[in-house]
Scaffold this motif. Sequence first.
Motif, PDB file in Angstrom:
ATOM      1  N   ALA A   1       0.850  -1.187   0.000  1.00  0.00           N
ATOM      2  CA  ALA A   1       0.000   0.000   0.000  1.00  0.00           C
ATOM      3  C   ALA A   1       0.882   1.232   0.000  1.00  0.00           C
ATOM      4  CB  ALA A   1      -0.932  -0.002   1.208  1.00  0.00           C
ATOM      5  N   ASP A   2       0.284   2.350  -0.346  1.00  0.00           N
ATOM      6  CA  ASP A   2       0.993   3.622  -0.382  1.00  0.00           C
ATOM      7  C   ASP A   2       0.223   4.620   0.474  1.00  0.00           C
ATOM      8  OD1 ASP A   2       2.516   5.819  -0.881  1.00  0.00           O
ATOM      9  OD2 ASP A   2       2.386   5.719  -3.066  1.00  0.00           O
ATOM     10  N   LEU A   3       0.897   5.161   1.493  1.00  0.00           N
ATOM     11  CA  LEU A   3       0.239   6.134   2.353  1.00  0.00           C
ATOM     12  C   LEU A   3      -0.181   7.368   1.567  1.00  0.00           C
ATOM     13  CD1 LEU A   3       2.441   6.009   5.602  1.00  0.00           C
ATOM     14  CD2 LEU A   3       0.352   4.742   5.075  1.00  0.00           C
ATOM     15  N   ALA A   4       0.597   7.718   0.552  1.00  0.00           N
ATOM     16  CA  ALA A   4       0.260   8.905  -0.236  1.00  0.00           C
ATOM     17  C   ALA A   4      -1.066   8.708  -0.975  1.00  0.00           C
ATOM     18  CB  ALA A   4       1.390   9.212  -1.211  1.00  0.00           C
ATOM     19  N   ALA A   5      -1.233   7.571  -1.631  1.00  0.00           N
ATOM     20  CA  ALA A   5      -2.461   7.315  -2.384  1.00  0.00           C
ATOM     21  C   ALA A   5      -3.668   7.243  -1.453  1.00  0.00           C
ATOM     22  CB  ALA A   5      -2.318   6.021  -3.181  1.00  0.00           C
ATOM     23  N   ASN A   6      -3.535   6.562  -0.326  1.00  0.00           N
ATOM     24  CA  ASN A   6      -4.648   6.471   0.614  1.00  0.00           C
ATOM     25  C   ASN A   6      -4.976   7.837   1.214  1.00  0.00           C
ATOM     26  OD1 ASN A   6      -5.009   3.696   0.298  1.00  0.00           O
ATOM     27  ND2 ASN A   6      -3.466   3.217   1.855  1.00  0.00           N
TER      28      ASN A   6
ATOM     29  N   PRO B   1      -4.791  -3.128   4.135  1.00  0.00           N
ATOM     30  CA  PRO B   1      -5.321  -1.896   3.540  1.00  0.00           C
ATOM     31  C   PRO B   1      -6.500  -1.300   4.300  1.00  0.00           C
ATOM     32  CG  PRO B   1      -4.888  -3.548   1.852  1.00  0.00           C
ATOM     33  CD  PRO B   1      -4.720  -4.237   3.161  1.00  0.00           C
ATOM     34  N   VAL B   2      -7.396  -2.142   4.799  1.00  0.00           N
ATOM     35  CA  VAL B   2      -8.577  -1.618   5.486  1.00  0.00           C
ATOM     36  C   VAL B   2      -8.168  -0.843   6.732  1.00  0.00           C
ATOM     37  CG1 VAL B   2     -10.707  -2.251   6.684  1.00  0.00           C
ATOM     38  CG2 VAL B   2     -10.041  -3.446   4.578  1.00  0.00           C
ATOM     39  N   LEU B   3      -7.240  -1.399   7.503  1.00  0.00           N
ATOM     40  CA  LEU B   3      -6.807  -0.723   8.721  1.00  0.00           C
ATOM     41  C   LEU B   3      -6.027   0.547   8.399  1.00  0.00           C
ATOM     42  CD1 LEU B   3      -5.704  -3.704  11.000  1.00  0.00           C
ATOM     43  CD2 LEU B   3      -7.862  -2.456  11.012  1.00  0.00           C
TER      44      LEU B   3
ATOM     45  N   PRO C   1       5.546   9.585  -2.472  1.00  0.00           N
ATOM     46  CA  PRO C   1       5.327   8.146  -2.252  1.00  0.00           C
ATOM     47  C   PRO C   1       5.835   7.696  -0.886  1.00  0.00           C
ATOM     48  CG  PRO C   1       6.160   8.532  -4.455  1.00  0.00           C
ATOM     49  CD  PRO C   1       6.243   9.850  -3.751  1.00  0.00           C
ATOM     50  N   ALA C   2       5.032   6.885  -0.217  1.00  0.00           N
ATOM     51  CA  ALA C   2       5.387   6.322   1.086  1.00  0.00           C
ATOM     52  C   ALA C   2       4.891   4.883   1.134  1.00  0.00           C
ATOM     53  CB  ALA C   2       4.779   7.150   2.209  1.00  0.00           C
ATOM     54  N   PRO C   3       5.567   3.976   0.439  1.00  0.00           N
ATOM     55  CA  PRO C   3       5.078   2.585   0.338  1.00  0.00           C
ATOM     56  C   PRO C   3       5.274   1.816   1.641  1.00  0.00           C
ATOM     57  CG  PRO C   3       7.209   2.794  -0.730  1.00  0.00           C
ATOM     58  CD  PRO C   3       6.821   4.185  -0.301  1.00  0.00           C
ATOM     59  N   VAL C   4       4.282   1.004   1.968  1.00  0.00           N
ATOM     60  CA  VAL C   4       4.320   0.170   3.160  1.00  0.00           C
ATOM     61  C   VAL C   4       3.694  -1.180   2.835  1.00  0.00           C
ATOM     62  CG1 VAL C   4       4.223   2.118   4.770  1.00  0.00           C
ATOM     63  CG2 VAL C   4       2.097   1.046   3.979  1.00  0.00           C
ATOM     64  N   ILE C   5       3.843  -2.097   3.778  1.00  0.00           N
ATOM     65  CA  ILE C   5       3.171  -3.395   3.706  1.00  0.00           C
ATOM     66  C   ILE C   5       2.250  -3.491   4.917  1.00  0.00           C
ATOM     67  CG2 ILE C   5       3.442  -5.896   3.788  1.00  0.00           C
ATOM     68  CD1 ILE C   5       4.309  -4.781   1.178  1.00  0.00           C
TER      69      ILE C   5
END
Length: 403
Positions: free
Chosen positions: A236-241, A273-275, A266-270
Amino acid sequence: MRLTARARLALLQTALVLAAGAALTGLTYLLMKRRPALVTHLDPAGSGPQGTMQLIPPQRRDLHDLADRVQADTLAALLPQAGLAFVVVTVLAALLAWLVAGRVLRPIRLISSAARRLSAENLTERVPVTTPADELSALAGTVNDMLDRIHRGVAERDRILDSQRLFTANAAHELRTPLTTARTAIDVTLDGHPSRGELLAMAGDVRDTVEHLQSVLNGLLLLARSQAGPGAREAADLAANTATALDAVEGRAATADIAIRSRLRPAPVIGEPVLLKRMIGNLVDNALRYNHAGGHLIVDTYTAGGRAVLRISNTGREIVPEAVQTLLEPFVRGQGSRVRTDGLGLGLSIVRAVTLAHQGRITVTARSGGGLDITVDLPSVPVTTVGPADIIEPVRPPRSAHA
């Protein structure tokens, strides 16, 4: 019969002395038993090295008889004397071994005594560390370190229990209040002959109460799920969310006259997604809910030091720095106290739970002049390619917002 460690150590030392004494006595006896060579060479002619005195006995047999009698008398006197000395030395060795064993085991007795005095209510006492530094002092230090860890664990357990009791009490109060309101509305309406309008008004009040209760229960379930940890993890990407969350509240921000400024890198994480979406949504909602007309909301996402960072800063009422950490507790509203507002008081609690479940960190700071500065950082994942298209354009402030 079960012997103590001191008795076993004393017996071991006494046995060593007995073995050494027996070996020494036996060796002495064997050496004395050998025939003494009083005369190694007999020279009846008197020849020998010039200038030396020569012992020439009158008779060779008499000399040998004399040597045999001396040897027999010596051996006869050796055994009783050696036996007496052996007994005395053994007794003294046993006494000294008992004293030495007690001295050596004294630090262990102190450790055992201190451990017996300890309890859940008394974890402050520590074992004295003896000098010089040896194995026993190292053992005392190890026990003290263990007691420190136990003390911290018990303190943390008490803190968690207190937090759970407080959470239970607040949850019960949060659920009981709307139920009481609904019951009162029903009793007042049904006390007499209510008209159709009064019944419809009562039904509306009950529906609002049920919706509020449902929101509280959903928040509690989400909080419990967040504390249990994420399930299936995805990229997931914090920026997109964050961009999605900001788009959802753009109209609300315009109505409230709050400007939104963002820089979403961009701030990608693993994670789940819901949380993650709920965490970001709660942060944005909290920043808008506890803001004021003419205020602003600043949002940044980026990566630094292998961490994906989300930072949200907003204006609002001034909060005492000492009360900032309480905002992360359940049912604490933006005023820093458990008072009723249009919020549930679970937003930042869910944010903290989701952050900790993703091995992240959250920092909340009171801004000078009012508002909060909240930073959440999570473990990041490497991004292979970052181009201009990866930079999300800032959300434009509403037209009615002040810059």
